[in-house]
Design a protein around this motif. Structure first.
Motif: not given
Length: 195
Positions: A51-76
């Motif tokens: 985190f975030p070197s790998v997690t930020a490169l995960v792309t959505s499988t459902s077409g969800a927008q802002l997955l990277t931004e949301w994952h930072f929020f969820v982690y914090n």
């Protein structure tokens, strides 16, 4: 007389502060709290390796927008809740904390199993919700283990100030190690030089 005896009683494993050198005090303190230091180092090293070197490169499988931004929020959020729960969940022995810290290594293959764009490994987790759940648990466990270990360790030493300094060194060491590992983990994910 009995009260005086109680006041002068010192735990056998804790030498009297006035009769030891600074180096001896440091060495003795590290021996007392070393397991908690290993928990802290391993905790931050594993977290920063993904985190975030790998997690930020995960792309959505459902077409969800802002997955990277949301994952930072969820982690914090997870990290905050983990830190807040540390005083309430009274695990004080080093063994269970160290076991949890070692088990966190499983986060590395788990995140590579998500929909990572550069990974050459099998992406078995094809769900945005599963990815977010992993991120939440990563944050929860990071916050809890680091805070709980930092809370318990100084109280186990006859030299709490030195113990606090050793804990601070452990935090810095874990962060530095995690930063280096993030490159190695990415290299293992793509079987390439990730520069």
């Amino acid at each position: 007389a009995e009260a005086e005896q109680l006041i002068t009683v010192v735990t056998p494993s804790m030498p009297t502060p006035s009769v030891v050198s600074d180096f001896e005090a440091f060495k003795h303190t590290f021996r007392d709290i070393s397991s908690y230091c290993y928990v802290i180092v391993l905790d931050f090293a594993v977290t920063l390796s993904v985190f975030p070197s790998v997690t930020a490169l995960v792309t959505s499988t459902s077409g969800a927008q802002l997955l990277t931004e949301w994952h930072f929020f969820v982690y914090n959020i997870g990290d905050f809740l983990g830190r807040r729960s540390a005083p309430s969940i009274r695990i004080s022995r080093a063994t269970p904390l160290l076991t949890l810290a070692i088990l966190r290594i499983l986060f590395i293959p788990a995140f590579f199993a998500c929909h990572v764009t550069f990974s050459v490994w099998y992406n078995g987790i094809q769900s945005d919700q599963s990815f977010m759940a992993l991120v939440l648990v990563l944050g929860l466990s990071n916050g809890f283990l680091s805070t709980r270990s930092a809370m318990v360790a100084p109280g186990l030493s006859a030299y709490p100030t030195i113990a606090g300094s050793i804990v601070a060194i452990s935090i810095s060491s874990g962060l530095a190690l995690g930063s280096v590992l993030s490159w190695l983990v990415r290299a293992a994910g793509c079987l390439c030089i990730p520069f």
